[in-house]
Write a protein that holds these residues in place. Structure first.
Motif, mmCIF file in Angstrom:
data_model
loop_
_atom_site.group_PDB
_atom_site.id
_atom_site.type_symbol
_atom_site.label_atom_id
_atom_site.label_comp_id
_atom_site.label_asym_id
_atom_site.label_seq_id
_atom_site.Cartn_x
_atom_site.Cartn_y
_atom_site.Cartn_z
ATOM 1 N N CYS A 12 12.924 -38.005 59.205
ATOM 2 C CA CYS A 12 13.507 -36.684 58.933
ATOM 3 C C CYS A 12 12.377 -35.740 58.507
ATOM 4 O O CYS A 12 11.814 -35.897 57.421
ATOM 5 N N HIS A 13 12.038 -34.768 59.342
ATOM 6 C CA HIS A 13 10.926 -33.875 59.008
ATOM 7 C C HIS A 13 11.255 -32.982 57.811
ATOM 8 O O HIS A 13 10.374 -32.633 57.033
ATOM 9 N N LEU A 14 12.507 -32.639 57.627
ATOM 10 C CA LEU A 14 12.895 -31.859 56.441
ATOM 11 C C LEU A 14 12.707 -32.682 55.167
ATOM 12 O O LEU A 14 12.313 -32.152 54.122
ATOM 13 N N CYS A 15 12.981 -33.971 55.261
ATOM 14 C CA CYS A 15 12.797 -34.863 54.110
ATOM 15 C C CYS A 15 11.324 -34.966 53.732
ATOM 16 O O CYS A 15 10.981 -35.022 52.549
ATOM 17 N N GLU A 16 10.455 -34.976 54.734
ATOM 18 C CA GLU A 16 9.017 -34.996 54.476
ATOM 19 C C GLU A 16 8.576 -33.706 53.793
ATOM 20 O O GLU A 16 7.753 -33.735 52.870
ATOM 21 N N GLN A 17 9.122 -32.572 54.213
ATOM 22 C CA GLN A 17 8.811 -31.291 53.568
ATOM 23 C C GLN A 17 9.312 -31.288 52.130
ATOM 24 O O GLN A 17 8.616 -30.834 51.210
ATOM 25 N N ALA A 18 10.523 -31.793 51.920
ATOM 26 C CA ALA A 18 11.091 -31.851 50.571
ATOM 27 C C ALA A 18 10.254 -32.741 49.665
ATOM 28 O O ALA A 18 10.014 -32.399 48.500
ATOM 29 N N LEU A 19 9.798 -33.880 50.183
ATOM 30 C CA LEU A 19 8.958 -34.781 49.396
ATOM 31 C C LEU A 19 7.678 -34.082 48.969
ATOM 32 O O LEU A 19 7.270 -34.172 47.799
ATOM 33 N N ILE A 21 7.179 -30.901 48.520
ATOM 34 C CA ILE A 21 7.520 -29.926 47.475
ATOM 35 C C ILE A 21 7.752 -30.635 46.152
ATOM 36 O O ILE A 21 7.229 -30.220 45.110
ATOM 37 N N CYS A 22 8.532 -31.701 46.171
ATOM 38 C CA CYS A 22 8.854 -32.424 44.939
ATOM 39 C C CYS A 22 7.608 -32.965 44.252
ATOM 40 O O CYS A 22 7.500 -32.920 43.020
ATOM 41 N N LEU A 23 6.659 -33.455 45.036
ATOM 42 C CA LEU A 23 5.456 -34.050 44.445
ATOM 43 C C LEU A 23 4.496 -33.019 43.874
ATOM 44 O O LEU A 23 3.539 -33.384 43.195
ATOM 45 N N THR A 24 4.759 -31.726 44.091
ATOM 46 C CA THR A 24 3.964 -30.700 43.416
ATOM 47 C C THR A 24 4.463 -30.492 41.989
ATOM 48 O O THR A 24 3.755 -29.906 41.168
ATOM 49 N N TYR A 53 25.816 -37.648 51.757
ATOM 50 C CA TYR A 53 24.657 -36.812 52.064
ATOM 51 C C TYR A 53 24.274 -36.744 53.536
ATOM 52 O O TYR A 53 23.305 -36.081 53.876
ATOM 53 N N GLY A 54 25.003 -37.418 54.408
ATOM 54 C CA GLY A 54 24.630 -37.529 55.805
ATOM 55 C C GLY A 54 24.293 -36.219 56.491
ATOM 56 O O GLY A 54 23.362 -36.155 57.283
ATOM 57 N N VAL A 55 25.019 -35.157 56.194
ATOM 58 C CA VAL A 55 24.749 -33.861 56.832
ATOM 59 C C VAL A 55 24.029 -32.899 55.896
ATOM 60 O O VAL A 55 23.837 -31.741 56.233
ATOM 61 N N HIS A 56 23.625 -33.389 54.723
ATOM 62 C CA HIS A 56 23.010 -32.511 53.719
ATOM 63 C C HIS A 56 21.559 -32.847 53.403
ATOM 64 O O HIS A 56 20.926 -32.107 52.661
ATOM 65 N N ILE A 57 21.039 -33.969 53.892
ATOM 66 C CA ILE A 57 19.691 -34.380 53.482
ATOM 67 C C ILE A 57 18.647 -33.371 53.930
ATOM 68 O O ILE A 57 18.831 -32.716 54.951
ATOM 69 N N PRO A 58 17.610 -33.252 53.133
ATOM 70 C CA PRO A 58 17.319 -33.966 51.891
ATOM 71 C C PRO A 58 18.071 -33.387 50.693
ATOM 72 O O PRO A 58 18.398 -32.206 50.669
ATOM 73 N N VAL A 59 18.311 -34.261 49.725
ATOM 74 C CA VAL A 59 18.980 -33.877 48.479
ATOM 75 C C VAL A 59 18.167 -34.459 47.329
ATOM 76 O O VAL A 59 17.850 -35.648 47.321
ATOM 77 N N LEU A 60 17.838 -33.609 46.356
ATOM 78 C CA LEU A 60 17.138 -34.045 45.150
ATOM 79 C C LEU A 60 18.154 -34.139 44.024
ATOM 80 O O LEU A 60 18.898 -33.188 43.772
ATOM 81 N N GLU A 61 18.184 -35.284 43.356
ATOM 82 C CA GLU A 61 19.140 -35.517 42.269
ATOM 83 C C GLU A 61 18.393 -35.823 40.978
ATOM 84 O O GLU A 61 17.537 -36.714 40.929
ATOM 85 N N LYS A 62 18.725 -35.080 39.934
ATOM 86 C CA LYS A 62 18.192 -35.338 38.594
ATOM 87 C C LYS A 62 19.132 -36.320 37.916
ATOM 88 O O LYS A 62 20.324 -36.044 37.769
ATOM 89 N N GLN A 81 12.697 -23.803 42.554
ATOM 90 C CA GLN A 81 13.989 -24.406 42.241
ATOM 91 C C GLN A 81 13.821 -25.811 41.682
ATOM 92 O O GLN A 81 14.560 -26.212 40.764
ATOM 93 N N VAL A 82 12.867 -26.570 42.208
ATOM 94 C CA VAL A 82 12.600 -27.923 41.673
ATOM 95 C C VAL A 82 12.089 -27.797 40.239
ATOM 96 O O VAL A 82 12.530 -28.533 39.352
ATOM 97 N N THR A 83 11.205 -26.870 40.009
ATOM 98 C CA THR A 83 10.692 -26.627 38.655
ATOM 99 C C THR A 83 11.818 -26.262 37.710
ATOM 100 O O THR A 83 11.881 -26.767 36.575
ATOM 101 N N GLN A 84 12.710 -25.408 38.154
ATOM 102 C CA GLN A 84 13.860 -25.008 37.329
ATOM 103 C C GLN A 84 14.746 -26.218 37.020
ATOM 104 O O GLN A 84 15.216 -26.369 35.894
ATOM 105 N N LEU A 85 14.970 -27.076 38.007
ATOM 106 C CA LEU A 85 15.765 -28.282 37.794
ATOM 107 C C LEU A 85 15.100 -29.186 36.764
ATOM 108 O O LEU A 85 15.752 -29.683 35.850
#
Length: 90
Positions: A12-19, A21-24, A53-62, A81-85
């Motif tokens: 999932c290329h969107l999941c790679e982009q999300a990862l 972002i999250c790792l920053t 989550y099948g049609v929503h990935i990627p999803v970040l959960e705190k 948004q990740v920082t805010q979370l």
């Protein structure tokens, strides 16, 4: 230390982009990647991960320690948004 799940799937290329972002914002120790195809469920959910989550990935959960409701960010999300979370006390 607060933990986070990043739900996605292999290839999932969107999941790679999300990862990326999250790792920053998060450390590798804080973040667990969960493949919704490989891992059918998690303890705190009653439905399968594909159903949730099948049609929503990627999803970040705190993963909230003292709450019955975890906070989730659905794609698309930004570094701000990740920082805010991370900084929220929700």
């Amino acid at each position: 230390m607060t933990k986070y799940n990043l739900y996605g799937s292999e290839g999932c290329h969107l999941c790679e982009q999300a990862l990326a972002i999250c790792l920053t914002v998060l450390t590798v120790e804080q973040l667990t990647q969960v493949d919704i195809i490989e891992q059918e469920s998690v303890d705190h959910e009653t439905e399968t991960l594909v159903e949730l989550y099948g049609v929503h990935i990627p999803v970040l959960e705190k993963l909230e320690q003292n709450s019955s409701e975890n906070t989730k960010l659905f794609w698309p999300f930004t570094q701000a948004q990740v920082t805010q979370l991370v900084n929220s006390n929700a």
